[in-house]
Motif scaffolding. Structure first.
Motif, mmCIF file in Angstrom:
data_model
loop_
_atom_site.group_PDB
_atom_site.id
_atom_site.type_symbol
_atom_site.label_atom_id
_atom_site.label_comp_id
_atom_site.label_asym_id
_atom_site.label_seq_id
_atom_site.Cartn_x
_atom_site.Cartn_y
_atom_site.Cartn_z
ATOM 1 N N LYS A 306 0.831 -1.198 0.000
ATOM 2 C CA LYS A 306 0.000 0.000 0.000
ATOM 3 C C LYS A 306 0.871 1.255 0.000
ATOM 4 O O LYS A 306 0.595 2.235 -0.706
ATOM 5 N N ARG A 309 2.333 1.866 -3.406
ATOM 6 C CA ARG A 309 1.370 2.488 -4.320
ATOM 7 C C ARG A 309 1.270 3.991 -4.050
ATOM 8 O O ARG A 309 1.235 4.806 -4.981
ATOM 9 N N ARG A 310 1.213 4.359 -2.776
ATOM 10 C CA ARG A 310 1.132 5.787 -2.453
ATOM 11 C C ARG A 310 2.367 6.528 -2.948
ATOM 12 O O ARG A 310 2.280 7.675 -3.404
ATOM 13 N N GLU A 313 1.941 7.183 -6.571
ATOM 14 C CA GLU A 313 0.990 8.263 -6.808
ATOM 15 C C GLU A 313 1.616 9.617 -6.512
ATOM 16 O O GLU A 313 1.276 10.623 -7.153
ATOM 17 N N TRP A 361 5.911 -0.739 -12.357
ATOM 18 C CA TRP A 361 5.130 -0.756 -11.122
ATOM 19 C C TRP A 361 3.753 -0.140 -11.359
ATOM 20 O O TRP A 361 2.742 -0.609 -10.841
ATOM 21 N N VAL A 365 0.379 -2.230 -10.625
ATOM 22 C CA VAL A 365 -0.638 -1.743 -9.688
ATOM 23 C C VAL A 365 -2.016 -1.748 -10.333
ATOM 24 O O VAL A 365 -3.020 -2.153 -9.727
#
Length: 405
Positions: A306, A309-310, A313, A361, A365
């Motif tokens: 998690k 992923r952040r 972003e 990545w 995702v």
């Protein structure tokens, strides 16, 4: 007049080599950069830029100054205009209200009490066998404890009274070191914990991370937000890692204080960590100014995925085509600390070699776990990708990602 403490904070966040490098072709020369002076005609470079000291100097014509002065001299900007442009580049907003020298003095006062506390905690470490045993058990050497100024906060309600000229001084509360109880009594925020000083790029202590040695909760207790400490903009270990980051032109981002220390011991001194918060675009922007390659490494559990992923972003809106970001995804239950202690530095080097580029990545995702032979699944992927791609400034990279989709 813009407050001095804001200007000082701004200058600690920018990389003068990045500012100058937009107008002058710079080449690495040891710890500094060298180029042709923009202020006079020369054929042999005599213009140096020092990222460590955050100033430029020409040995030919004597030009000298910081990033603000450079913009004023080369772009013809006014003092306030130069500050606003630099602030915008690092995501800061120039305060509209005119802060007084008194506010600057209060900020300086917080730095004083934070440094006094850090020195006190560091001296108390030798008096705590449990803290020393914990560090030894985690493989932390005495030299690393010294390099990172590790300490121990005595398990006493008012331990800091020993170094406070006046424990009732409001600066101790403002710095997040002392709290006021409901009964109106003051007590130390950190008691009986291993202390990790958090330093800004100039080496000033701005806050602390504190780890419990027993079963106390929370396991980690961090300084609150203060006038000199903002978790979403600071990184643990950045001060200690600056020289290695410049030398290797890369920075490794991990999740924990001890990961940073263990990696530094293993030779990966270019390592930093977020302060108990998700990686933000402000973090990534700062790192991309410091190096061309940012490598995120996360624990191999659900929380680590998690966090990865952040980080992706946060990276997409600020990365440029001349920079790189990669992602190391360790096996479930593994972190850099445990990997290195069990298998040695070469195991982590192999993990770095297997890192996924940002583009891969990104695709993983979005697409992992989906049946892309189904139209609805493909549509869902595209719908998820839209908000991630929209804010990207790197048009060529965005086009590549769109093409891959």
């Amino acid at each position: 007049m813009i407050a001095r403490d804001f200007i000082q904070d701004l200058l600690t966040r920018i990389d003068i080599a990045d500012v100058v490098g937009r107008q002058v072709a710079l080449k690495k020369a040891g710890q500094n950069f060298l180029g042709l002076c923009p202020f006079h005609s020369e054929k042999t470079p005599s213009f140096t830029v020092s990222p460590t000291k955050q100033f430029y100097h020409c040995f030919g014509c004597g030009a000298h100054g910081n990033a603000i002065g450079f913009l004023m001299e080369t772009r013809g900007l006014g003092y306030v205009e130069a500050i606003k442009e630099l602030a915008q580049s690092v995501g800061l907003q120039v305060p509209e209200d005119q802060r007084s020298d008194g506010a600057h003095a209060r900020g300086r006062g917080l730095a004083d009490v934070l440094m006094a506390a850090a020195t006190f905690y560091q001296e108390r470490l030798k008096d705590s066998p449990p803290a020393i045993d914990y560090l030894k058990g985690r493989g932390v050497t005495g030299q690393s404890a010294k390099d990172f100024a590790l300490g121990y906060s005595p398990d006493a309600w008012q331990g800091l009274r020993a170094v406070a000229e006046r424990y009732e001084d409001p600066r101790w509360v403002d710095a997040g070191l002392v709290v006021l109880g409901e009964d109106g009594k003051r007590r130390d925020r950190f008691r009986g914990r291993l202390m990790f000083p958090i330093r800004n790029r100039r080496g000033s202590v701005i806050g602390f991370g504190a780890r419990a040695l027993g079963d106390e909760q929370p396991k980690y207790l961090n300084s609150p937000e203060t006038a000199v400490f903002r978790k979403g903009a600071e990184l643990y270990g950045l001060f200690e890692a600056q020289a290695a980051i410049r030398q290797r032109n890369r920075v490794i981002v991990c999740e924990g204080y001890l990961d940073v220390i263990q990696l530094a011991q293993a030779g990966f001194k270019e390592t930093v960590a977020a302060l108990g918060t998700a990686i933000t675009d402000a973090h990534v922007s700062a790192l991309l100014r410091a190096a061309d390659h940012v490598i995120f490494t996360f624990d191999g559990d659900a929380a680590g995925l998690k966090a990865a992923r952040r980080a992706m972003e946060a990276t997409l809106p600020v990365i440029s085509e001349s920079k790189r970001a990669s992602f190391v995804l360790l096996p479930d239950g593994e972190d850099p600390d445990s990997l290195i202690r069990r298998d040695g530095p070469k195991a982590f080097e192999r993990a770095l070699a297997d890192a996924l580029p940002l583009s891969r990545w990104f695709m993983r995702v979005l697409c992992e776990g989906r049946d892309l032979s189904v139209a609805e699944e493909r549509a869902a992927v595209l719908a998820q990708a839209g908000p991630l791609l929209a804010p990207m400034q790197a048009a060529a990279l965005r086009a590549q990602l769109v093409g891959a989709l």
